[in-house]
Write an enzyme that holds these catalytic residues in place. Structure first.
Site, PDB file in Angstrom:
ATOM      1  N   ALA A   1      -6.140 -81.639  19.464  1.00 49.48           N
ATOM      2  CA  ALA A   1      -7.156 -80.754  18.755  1.00 49.48           C
ATOM      3  C   ALA A   1      -6.412 -79.649  17.840  1.00 49.48           C
ATOM      4  O   ALA A   1      -5.678 -79.007  18.416  1.00 49.48           O
ATOM      5  CB  ALA A   1      -8.134 -80.215  19.741  1.00 49.48           C
ATOM      6  N   SER A   2      -6.916 -79.836  16.459  1.00 47.89           N
ATOM      7  CA  SER A   2      -5.796 -79.068  15.600  1.00 47.89           C
ATOM      8  C   SER A   2      -6.518 -77.628  15.673  1.00 47.89           C
ATOM      9  O   SER A   2      -5.745 -76.700  15.089  1.00 47.89           O
ATOM     10  CB  SER A   2      -5.875 -79.761  14.137  1.00 47.89           C
ATOM     11  N   THR A   3      -7.683 -77.377  15.806  1.00 48.28           N
ATOM     12  CA  THR A   3      -8.444 -76.134  15.667  1.00 48.28           C
ATOM     13  C   THR A   3      -9.410 -76.108  16.678  1.00 48.28           C
ATOM     14  O   THR A   3      -9.910 -76.994  17.443  1.00 48.28           O
ATOM     15  CB  THR A   3      -9.278 -76.061  14.375  1.00 48.28           C
TER      16      THR A   3
ATOM     17  N   GLN B   1     -12.530 -77.986  16.225  1.00 52.09           N
ATOM     18  CA  GLN B   1     -12.957 -79.432  16.589  1.00 52.09           C
ATOM     19  C   GLN B   1     -13.650 -79.640  17.847  1.00 52.09           C
ATOM     20  O   GLN B   1     -14.036 -80.624  17.903  1.00 52.09           O
ATOM     21  CB  GLN B   1     -11.398 -80.146  16.711  1.00 52.09           C
TER      22      GLN B   1
END
Length: 198
Positions: free
Chosen positions: A9-11, A14
């Protein structure tokens, strides 16, 4: 089948879009149970972009993915299982690098949401469909980045704090999106200006 899982998960945002680490892990475990596959281990990358590379070494710059490659170097694995390929990459260069590394170890990708995906299969229809999905992923990443940049610029133009390093004499309270004077540092800044006047 022996598989390893990969979730990313990048942020924090998300999680709202259905890509939280916990959701991805649940999907991977359920898929393995349904298929009767052995999930050997799951690797994680949290808060890291799927497009990030080390430009000096041309390697994918993610700790969890590097752990995947290390694991593959000494274990027999049939698939790296992920929710979808956008968890593994969000740019063409990262895709090429991951394909190269996985082929080195004779492992394929199994995507839950893209069941026909394979780095070895050359079916033209699958190639077209998967290519379109990857283009949409890249488009979405660029669109999100553009919106964030516009939002930060607008906030800065209105005199608000838009993130990044804070000037000496100010601080940001955790959880707040505004800067305030740091009295301890502010006195240092005042002394510097007073000395400059002399």
């Amino acid at each position: 089948m022996n598989v390893i899982g990969y979730v990313r998960a990048s942020t924090q945002g998300q999680a709202k879009d259905g890509y939280s680490l916990a959701y991805q892990l649940d999907e991977i475990q359920a898929y393995c149970k349904q298929q009767g596959w052995t999930l050997l281990q799951t690797f994680y990358d949290e808060g890291i972009s799927g497009a990030k590379i080390n430009e000096d070494t041309l390697e994918v710059d993610r700790g969890g993915l590097q752990n995947v490659l290390h694991y593959l170097s000494s274990n027999k694995v049939d698939y790296v299982l992920t929710l979808n390929t956008s968890r593994l990459w969000r740019s063409d260069i990262v895709k090429v690098l991951i394909h190269r590394e996985f082929k080195k170890y004779g492992v394929d990708i199994k995507s839950i949401e893209q069941p026909q995906y394979s780095i070895y299969k050359k079916d033209p229809s699958d190639l077209l469909i998967n290519g379109l999905m990857e283009l949409l992923d890249q488009y979405q990443r660029l669109e999100i980045a553009m919106k964030l940049r516009r939002g930060r610029n607008k906030k800065a133009q209105q005199g608000g704090y838009a993130g990044g390093n804070v000037a000496l004499g100010y601080k940001v309270k955790k959880g707040k999106k505004a800067i305030e004077v740091d009295n301890r540092q502010a006195s240092t800044v005042q002394r510097v200006f007073e000395r400059r006047k002399r």
